[in-house]
Enzyme design. Structure first.
Site, PDB file in Angstrom:
ATOM      1  N   LYS A   1      -4.974  49.633  13.421  1.00  0.00           N
ATOM      2  CA  LYS A   1      -5.910  48.786  12.680  1.00  0.00           C
ATOM      3  C   LYS A   1      -5.123  47.958  11.675  1.00  0.00           C
ATOM      4  CE  LYS A   1      -9.854  48.966   9.572  1.00  0.00           C
ATOM      5  NZ  LYS A   1     -10.957  49.784   9.042  1.00  0.00           N
TER       6      LYS A   1
ATOM      7  N   LYS B   1      -7.261  46.917  16.812  1.00  0.00           N
ATOM      8  CA  LYS B   1      -8.229  46.148  16.044  1.00  0.00           C
ATOM      9  C   LYS B   1      -7.506  45.232  15.075  1.00  0.00           C
ATOM     10  CE  LYS B   1     -11.743  46.839  12.594  1.00  0.00           C
ATOM     11  NZ  LYS B   1     -12.278  47.701  11.586  1.00  0.00           N
TER      12      LYS B   1
HETATM   13  C1  PBG Z   1     -14.139  50.396   7.568  1.00  0.00           C
HETATM   14  C2  PBG Z   1     -14.178  49.388   8.628  1.00  0.00           C
HETATM   15  C3  PBG Z   1     -13.963  48.003   8.560  1.00  0.00           C
HETATM   16  C4  PBG Z   1     -14.244  47.495   9.815  1.00  0.00           C
HETATM   17  C5  PBG Z   1     -14.587  48.568  10.620  1.00  0.00           C
HETATM   18  N1  PBG Z   1     -14.506  49.726   9.875  1.00  0.00           N
HETATM   19  C6  PBG Z   1     -13.658  47.120   7.413  1.00  0.00           C
HETATM   20  C7  PBG Z   1     -12.389  47.188   6.718  1.00  0.00           C
HETATM   21  O1  PBG Z   1     -11.437  47.869   7.109  1.00  0.00           O
HETATM   22  O2  PBG Z   1     -12.345  46.531   5.670  1.00  0.00           O
HETATM   23  C8  PBG Z   1     -14.205  46.042  10.200  1.00  0.00           C
HETATM   24  C9  PBG Z   1     -15.026  45.679  11.378  1.00  0.00           C
HETATM   25  C10 PBG Z   1     -15.310  44.242  11.531  1.00  0.00           C
HETATM   26  O3  PBG Z   1     -14.792  43.365  10.825  1.00  0.00           O
HETATM   27  O4  PBG Z   1     -16.112  43.942  12.418  1.00  0.00           O
HETATM   28  N2  PBG Z   1     -12.905  50.724   7.074  1.00  0.00           N
END
Ligand code: PBG
Length: 331
Positions: A200, A253
């Site tokens: 991520k 992601k």
């Molecule tokens: C929570 C999380 C996030 C997303 C999914 N889980 C936001 C972040 O890390 O700030 C983002 C998903 C999206 O942008 O569609 N940590």
């Protein structure tokens, strides 16, 4: 035409694309609603359906209004949802994330019996629940990795108990998959799947999500725990560690700026691989389509096909419902 030229033209790849039936028959990459997962935002309270700023067509639902939306998703052929809780109150340690009467456990308990055919995934993170908006508990201005792990594990166990088929830790804390796997086994929830948000990245494309979930960090950013965009080898190491820690599925992601990461992960690892086509990726296509600058259906098809071609088994996308309907019409 010269003989020499004609000989060269015996190799004509355009023959492979001459008619639509030929093109369809020879399509290498196909999409099916089975491989789509729809993110779902659930709020507290009742009679609430709120459109999300920057994401036209996507809404937050209170759990009394959620079943209508889930019926619609199921009607479109969607089999998987990924739940995010949007609590009314937040505190320093994100109590709402792991308390039994938090928004996600209550929603799971309410919907799971009525939608037995739906694979229900629950995001496990603190940022929607903490007053400071970071993905873990703080030690001064730093996110304390190891003190965060028990909270994530507790949340995962609560969600599993309430009926989640899959728990998906997205906090990017080291050891989160191991802590969750151990806690699940320790509470007899050994059938619950863990999908790691393994690779991520700290991305500009999460902005609309943070509006949706009210989870923007109050200070600083997430770069000390989410990955920097330029590092593909490190992404492989993150995935490898999650697998070693007991993840059943892994994720890359966002999707669009990371297709090479998806592709390499596909080549290197054999577990199911999810790609998260995130909020900002939805927003940019929606905005351009609503302005008439792009044909939405064609653009979405091309984007989802690209993510699939790169190697994703599952695509988590805010376009899930629309795309599933288009797929049924035979796009
Ligand atoms: C929570 C999380 C996030 C997303 C999914 N889980 C936001 C972040 O890390 O700030 C983002 C998903 C999206 O942008 O569609 N940590």
């Amino acid at each position: 035409m010269l003989e020499e030229q004609r000989a060269r033209l015996e190799k004509r790849t355009r023959r492979l694309r001459r008619t639509e039936p030929i093109r369809r028959m020879l399509r290498e990459t196909r999409l099916h609603p089975d491989m789509l997962v729809a993110p779902v935002f659930v709020t507290e309270g009742s009679h609430r359906t709120e459109e999300i700023e920057g994401m036209p067509g996507a809404s937050r639902y209170s759990f009394d209004e959620l079943p209508v939306y889930l019926e619609r998703l199921a009607g479109a052929g969607i089999r998987g949802i990924l739940l995010f809780g949007v609590p009314d109150t937040k505190d320093e340690t994100g109590t709402g994330a792991y308390s039994r009467d938090g928004v996600v456990p209550r929603t799971l308990a309410a919907i799971k019996p009525s939608f037995p055919e739906l694979v229900v995934m629950a995001d496990v993170c603190m940022c929607e629940y903490t007053s400071h908006g970071h993905c873990g508990v703080l030690n001064g201005k730093e996110v304390d990795n190891d003190r965060t792990l028990p909270f994530l594990a507790r949340a995962a166990v609560e969600y599993a108990r309430a009926g989640a088929d899959v728990v998906a830790p997205s906090a990017m804390m080291d050891g989160q998959v191991r802590a969750i796997r151990a806690a699940l086994e320790g509470s007899g929830m050994d059938d619950t799947l863990v999908m790691g948000y393994s690779a991520k990245h700290a991305s500009a494309f999460y902005r609309p999500f943070r509006n949706a979930a009210g989870s923007a960090p109050a200070f600083g950013d997430r770069r000390s725990y989410q990955m920097q965009p330029g590092n593909r080898r490190e992404a492989m190491e993150e995935i490898r560690q999650d697998i070693e820690e007991g993840a059943d599925m892994v994720m890359v992601k966002p999707a669009l700026a990371y297709l090479d990461v998806i592709s390499e992960a596909r080549r290197r690892f054999d577990l199911p691989l999810a790609a998260y086509n995130v909020s900002g990726e939805y927003s940019m296509l929606k905005a351009a389509s609503l302005n008439g600058w792009l044909d939405e259906k064609e653009a979405v098809q091309e984007v989802l096909t690209g993510i699939r071609r790169a190697g994703a088994d599952l695509i988590i996308t805010y376009f899930a419902e629309e795309a599933a309907r288009w797929m049924k019409e035979g796009w």
